[in-house]
Design an enzyme around this catalytic site. Structure first.
Site, PDB file in Angstrom:
ATOM      1  CD  GLN A 151      -2.886   0.903   2.989  1.00  0.00           C
ATOM      2  OE1 GLN A 151      -3.255  -0.001   2.754  1.00  0.00           O
ATOM      3  NE2 GLN A 151      -3.306   2.242   2.954  1.00  0.00           N
ATOM      4  N   GLY A 152       0.932   1.843  -1.192  1.00  0.00           N
ATOM      5  CA  GLY A 152       1.762   3.276  -1.331  1.00  0.00           C
ATOM      6  C   GLY A 152       0.925   4.609  -0.244  1.00  0.00           C
ATOM      7  CB  SER A 181       3.245  -3.464   5.712  1.00  0.00           C
ATOM      8  OG  SER A 181       2.949  -2.697   7.010  1.00  0.00           O
ATOM      9  CD  GLU A 229      -5.682  -0.626   6.548  1.00  0.00           C
ATOM     10  OE1 GLU A 229      -3.782  -0.575   6.741  1.00  0.00           O
ATOM     11  OE2 GLU A 229      -5.839   1.498   5.985  1.00  0.00           O
ATOM     12  CD  GLU A 286      -3.149  11.002  18.900  1.00  0.00           C
ATOM     13  OE1 GLU A 286      -2.565  10.913  19.345  1.00  0.00           O
ATOM     14  OE2 GLU A 286      -2.773  10.158  17.717  1.00  0.00           O
TER      15      GLU A 286
END
Length: 405
Positions: A151-152, A186, A269, A390
């Site tokens: 995943q970019g 990842s 995700e 956050e």
């Protein structure tokens, strides 16, 4: 569940019992027949001892080629992408059957999946936004376990503030030419493809002018540099694109519509794919409980209460994942999936802290129970990557609860 004592909850942690709590009736509970029985029998016949318990957060380096071969075996036997249409290799399996398989996979202590980014993130996104040609090209190799994805999204100055991405791409000679940097990617060092959020409209700002490209990793112009983590392993990476190319047709959605597509991926995700993630969580909790019993830490009433509370919270996580999966089936994921990310990341950090409490002074030495120490070290990042806590609280407040900015 509320009527149970703490002692009863801990004693029921044996794998065959801990997953049988009834739901509130909103979702049909998986049964012990049908696909569940088929999965149990297949895993018993095919899962060898050398594969059990391998991989997971902070341990993705373990026997990777062996696990990739296992991924291909799963695909060949029809145990990947169960909910996908049959024309793309899936089974059109209902949600209850998908849940049953995940539970049996966890009970068997099967290895962490190496194809989870393809199956859980980009696959559903292609199903939702892809053309027929894109579905035919990309989905079957994911289902077969042949092509792996990364995943970019994040960049050095665009992590939780994803709309600040600076990686750019422009059309030239029928191809997108990509230049920029991604970070915390990842499994980029083993991936065949990357879905890249980049800026394709010069001068655009924030959410506008972004596009969602599918980019081959094994080409000139792509450099991957591993990032050494607290655990000593390197499953995260920096990725540099220096004139990397992909075909003009390898774009999901329209040019400039990348933000909407990217948010859909984040929904998957943080929603449905967390059910597979919980396979590892269940194994980790089982391990902590086993060590607590072995060392006598479970006799401490405070630690015992924390162990049972962790078990209860994992059950809540499971039920919330089921609810989220139902909502995903009704359309694009909504901001409520941020609840799942906020919940599991904080739970996993508490589990790491609990593991260290159970180990006591032995936890200071990286030896016999290094998997629990690795759990503690790796989980420190959980509340940062994939959207910081956050940011998740802000999304929940503004887009779910309707509070003012």
């Amino acid at each position: 569940m509320a009527s149970r004592t703490a002692d009863e909850g801990l004693e029921e942690q044996a794998p065959d019992e801990s997953l049988k709590e009834p739901t509130d009736g909103a979702l049909k509970e998986p049964t012990d027949d049908g696909l569940r029985a088929e999965a149990r029998a297949w895993l018993a016949a095919n899962l060898t001892g050398e594969l059990r318990g391998l991989g997971g957060p902070g341990r993705e380096h373990e026997a990777f080629e062996l696990r990739h071969d296992w991924e291909r075996r799963l695909g060949a036997a029809g145990w990947t992408c169960l909910g996908w249409p049959k024309k793309y290799g899936g089974r059109d399996a209902p949600l209850a059957d998908q849940v049953a398989f995940h539970e049996e996979y966890a009970r068997a202590d099967a290895p962490a999946r190496v194809g989870h980014i393809g199956e859980g993130l980009i696959g559903p996104t292609i199903l939702e936004f892809g053309t027929d040609e894109q579905k035919e090209r990309f989905l079957p190799p994911i289902q077969r376990g042949e092509e792996l994805w990364c995943q970019g999204y994040s960049e050095p100055e665009a992590g939780s503030d994803l709309a600040n991405v600076r990686t750019r791409a422009e059309l030239s000679g029928g191809e997108w030419v990509i230049t920029g940097q991604k970070v915390w990617t990842s499994l980029a060092h083993v991936a065949d493809w990357c879905f890249v959020l980049c800026r394709t409209e010069p001068g655009s700002q924030r959410h506008r002018g972004l596009s969602y490209l599918l980019v081959p990793m094994r080409q000139p112009g792509v450099e991957v540099r591993p990032i050494v983590q607290l655990t000593g392993s390197s499953e995260f990476n920096e990725v540099f694109f220096d004139g990397a190319r992909t075909a003009a047709g390898n774009i999901l959605g329209e040019p400039g519509d990348g933000w909407r597509v990217a948010m859909a991926t984040l929904g998957y995700e943080r929603g449905a794919s967390t059910l597979g993630q919980q396979i590892g969580f269940r194994r980790e909790l089982d391990r902590v409980i086993a060590v607590a019993r072995r060392t006598g830490a479970a006799d401490d009433p405070i630690l015992r209460d924390r162990l049972v509370q962790s078990w209860i919270e994992l059950e809540i996580m499971r039920l919330n994942a089921l609810r989220t999966m139902r909502s995903l089936g009704a359309g694009e994921p909504g901001p409520e999936v941020s609840i799942a990310k906020l919940y599991w990341s904080q739970w996993h950090q508490r589990l790491g802290e609990l593991a260290q409490a159970v180990l006591g002074r032995a936890g200071l030495v990286y030896e016999d129970d290094e998997d629990l120490q690795r759990l503690y070290l790796f989980s420190r990042a959980d509340t940062i990557y994939a959207g910081s806590s956050e940011i998740q609280r802000t999304i929940i407040a503004e887009r779910t609860l309707g509070l003012p900015r």
